[in-house]
Design a protein around this motif. Sequence first.
Motif: not given
Length: 338
Positions: A266-269, A274-275, A282-283
């Motif tokens: 989840t933190m990676v996604c 953000v990146f 697209s986020v």
Amino acid sequence: MADLSPIDTRRMLDLVEAQRADGLIRNPEITVCVACRNEEANAEAIAAAITERMESVDADFDIIFIDNESTDRTVEIVKSLCARDPRIKLIVNTRNFGQMRSPTHAIYEAGGRAIISMCADFQDSPALLPEFVRRWRAGVPIVLGVRQSEKSGAALTAVRSMSYKLQETFGDYKIIPNATGFGIYDAAVVNAIKQLNEPDPFFRGLLVETGYAIETIPFKRPARAGGKSNNNFFTLLDFALNGLAGSSAGLLRAPLYVAFAFAVLTMVCLAGSVFAAFTGRSVQLWLFAAMLEGQFTMLFLFLGLLGVQVRLIADRTRNQPLVLERERVNFPDDYRQA
């Protein structure tokens, strides 16, 4: 099996009466516990084999058969053995209480200073009994027989392999592969296990859990005297799963580890979203993946906490009989464990 002569029986009874008059209770040095269910073809043969081996080491012994709701003539045959030899005892359960509870109940009821546990179907070799006794007399508290090979189909082999692998990965203590519990245990070991009040005791695992020293003896499974094994794929699968559940608190915590892994994803996604935002991409997919993985995190976190609570409840509420008995044969009123 040879009958006791009237003179031998009279001497035995006179000795018991003399000990009762002195206020003493004499228990056997060794009690051999034999679990059975539908073993009419093997009961008399296993009793004769045990008697022969135990008499060869000059052991003061008795034998406890515990019957787990046989539907054949097993109980009738064992009762006839009891009538011919007072050293043979019988416990008859009210119903089938399973492969864990029934044998363990007999072990708890044994009166010997050491207890040998084995099955009636000759999957455990009576030839090892003298060596068990010799090593126990030398000071080893637990001696287990380890089968050198297992002749079974691919499905049973897979279940057995999976069971050992899972127990090695998640278990609270290391299980000895191919050690079924066949062996000799000092009464102090049995008393320590009995204090745990396990409702479904995985006895071979509890032997390791006590921390007492264990020695092993490899052996080849002997041929059955008759009949066929009561075990099949489903009974062995049930035994493996019950053993794993009973010997592994780590398995109940496994969902917590999965929750941690999903939390990291989840933190990676979220970092990816953000990146993507800073680079003008697209986020939406990143945020959708983070939301999905966050939900899995919460789900497995809840399951893990629930599992830990179940384990704590089980630890605090262990207080039920292993079996209910229909009858006993050849148990004197003053028979008790040393």
